[in-house]
Scaffold this motif. Structure first.
Motif, PDB file in Angstrom:
ATOM      1  N   HIS A   1       0.859  -1.170   0.000  1.00 38.19           N
ATOM      2  CA  HIS A   1       0.000   0.000   0.000  1.00 38.19           C
ATOM      3  C   HIS A   1       0.903   1.229   0.000  1.00 38.19           C
ATOM      4  CE1 HIS A   1      -2.684   3.098   1.467  1.00 38.19           C
ATOM      5  NE2 HIS A   1      -3.661   2.339   0.995  1.00 38.19           N
ATOM      6  N   PRO A   2       0.638   2.219  -0.854  1.00 41.21           N
ATOM      7  CA  PRO A   2       1.486   3.409  -0.904  1.00 41.21           C
ATOM      8  C   PRO A   2       1.660   4.084   0.453  1.00 41.21           C
ATOM      9  CG  PRO A   2      -0.116   3.461  -2.686  1.00 41.21           C
ATOM     10  CD  PRO A   2      -0.450   2.274  -1.822  1.00 41.21           C
ATOM     11  N   GLY A   3       0.621   4.044   1.282  1.00 39.85           N
ATOM     12  CA  GLY A   3       0.703   4.668   2.596  1.00 39.85           C
ATOM     13  C   GLY A   3       1.721   4.020   3.505  1.00 39.85           C
ATOM     14  N   ASP A   4       1.989   2.719   3.313  1.00 42.87           N
ATOM     15  CA  ASP A   4       2.989   2.029   4.126  1.00 42.87           C
ATOM     16  C   ASP A   4       4.364   2.645   3.920  1.00 42.87           C
ATOM     17  OD1 ASP A   4       0.965   0.332   4.928  1.00 42.87           O
ATOM     18  OD2 ASP A   4       1.576  -1.308   3.610  1.00 42.87           O
TER      19      ASP A   4
ATOM     20  N   VAL B   1       8.769   6.200   5.645  1.00 41.99           N
ATOM     21  CA  VAL B   1       9.698   7.294   5.322  1.00 41.99           C
ATOM     22  C   VAL B   1       9.528   8.422   6.330  1.00 41.99           C
ATOM     23  CG1 VAL B   1      10.205   9.109   3.626  1.00 41.99           C
ATOM     24  CG2 VAL B   1       9.944   6.739   2.881  1.00 41.99           C
ATOM     25  N   THR B   2       8.295   8.798   6.613  1.00 37.40           N
ATOM     26  CA  THR B   2       8.034   9.875   7.573  1.00 37.40           C
ATOM     27  C   THR B   2       8.561   9.526   8.956  1.00 37.40           C
ATOM     28  OG1 THR B   2       6.034  10.502   6.375  1.00 37.40           O
ATOM     29  CG2 THR B   2       6.232  11.290   8.641  1.00 37.40           C
TER      30      THR B   2
ATOM     31  N   GLU C   1       5.603  10.838   1.161  1.00 32.82           N
ATOM     32  CA  GLU C   1       5.108  10.838   2.534  1.00 32.82           C
ATOM     33  C   GLU C   1       3.589  10.974   2.602  1.00 32.82           C
ATOM     34  OE1 GLU C   1       7.085  13.562   5.148  1.00 32.82           O
ATOM     35  OE2 GLU C   1       8.959  12.448   5.064  1.00 32.82           O
ATOM     36  N   SER C   2       2.984  11.556   1.587  1.00 29.10           N
ATOM     37  CA  SER C   2       1.529  11.721   1.583  1.00 29.10           C
ATOM     38  C   SER C   2       0.817  10.377   1.556  1.00 29.10           C
ATOM     39  CB  SER C   2       1.083  12.551   0.379  1.00 29.10           C
ATOM     40  OG  SER C   2       1.162  11.786  -0.821  1.00 29.10           O
ATOM     41  N   GLY C   3       1.517   9.340   1.063  1.00 29.99           N
ATOM     42  CA  GLY C   3       0.932   8.006   1.006  1.00 29.99           C
ATOM     43  C   GLY C   3      -0.010   7.805  -0.159  1.00 29.99           C
ATOM     44  N   LEU C   4      -0.067   8.758  -1.070  1.00 31.39           N
ATOM     45  CA  LEU C   4      -0.990   8.662  -2.194  1.00 31.39           C
ATOM     46  C   LEU C   4      -0.388   7.962  -3.406  1.00 31.39           C
ATOM     47  CD1 LEU C   4      -2.547  12.228  -1.976  1.00 31.39           C
ATOM     48  CD2 LEU C   4      -3.482  10.080  -1.099  1.00 31.39           C
ATOM     49  N   VAL C   5       0.927   7.800  -3.396  1.00 30.70           N
ATOM     50  CA  VAL C   5       1.611   7.173  -4.529  1.00 30.70           C
ATOM     51  C   VAL C   5       2.696   6.233  -4.025  1.00 30.70           C
ATOM     52  CG1 VAL C   5       1.253   9.129  -6.086  1.00 30.70           C
ATOM     53  CG2 VAL C   5       3.322   9.023  -4.716  1.00 30.70           C
ATOM     54  N   VAL C   6       3.127   5.360  -4.890  1.00 32.53           N
ATOM     55  CA  VAL C   6       4.286   4.518  -4.616  1.00 32.53           C
ATOM     56  C   VAL C   6       5.457   5.143  -5.353  1.00 32.53           C
ATOM     57  CG1 VAL C   6       5.326   2.243  -4.919  1.00 32.53           C
ATOM     58  CG2 VAL C   6       2.899   2.435  -4.374  1.00 32.53           C
ATOM     59  N   ALA C   7       6.539   5.376  -4.648  1.00 31.14           N
ATOM     60  CA  ALA C   7       7.724   5.970  -5.267  1.00 31.14           C
ATOM     61  C   ALA C   7       8.307   5.010  -6.297  1.00 31.14           C
ATOM     62  CB  ALA C   7       8.771   6.276  -4.198  1.00 31.14           C
ATOM     63  N   GLY C   8       8.890   5.568  -7.326  1.00 31.18           N
ATOM     64  CA  GLY C   8       9.577   4.763  -8.318  1.00 31.18           C
ATOM     65  C   GLY C   8      10.810   4.107  -7.712  1.00 31.18           C
ATOM     66  N   GLN C   9      11.373   3.164  -8.437  1.00 30.93           N
ATOM     67  CA  GLN C   9      12.512   2.401  -7.923  1.00 30.93           C
ATOM     68  C   GLN C   9      13.713   3.291  -7.602  1.00 30.93           C
ATOM     69  OE1 GLN C   9      13.922  -0.678 -10.539  1.00 30.93           O
ATOM     70  NE2 GLN C   9      14.997  -1.717  -8.901  1.00 30.93           N
TER      71      GLN C   9
END
Length: 80
Positions: free
Chosen positions: A17-20, A25-26, A54-62
């Motif tokens: 989940h992007p929020g994880d 990170v936060t 940090e917003s948890g709305l996206v998954v960061a790229g590699q």
């Protein structure tokens, strides 16, 4: 692993989940006493990217994920 179904389209396997990631990170950034600006500078990215993750709305790229792992001293599991 599950596949997310948004109605018409199947998005594919959902790994995390992007929020994880954003939460980890936060938490780690705060444990280290770093500002978002400091993390962004050390990772060589704009502060907006760090805020976005940090917003948890996206998954960061590699690439960004690897940079954040290095800067924050995380393992791929998200724990120091």
């Amino acid at each position: 692993m599950s596949t997310e179904n948004t109605g018409k389209y199947s998005v594919g396997p959902r790994l995390a989940h992007p929020g994880d990631t954003g939460r980890r990170v936060t938490e780690r950034r705060q444990q280290l006493g770093l500002s978002r600006e400091e993390v962004a500078e050390r990772a060589g990215v704009a502060v907006g990217y760090v805020e976005f993750v940090e917003s948890g709305l996206v998954v960061a790229g590699q690439q960004l994920t690897l940079r954040l792992i290095m800067v924050l001293g995380l393992r791929r599991t998200g724990r120091p």
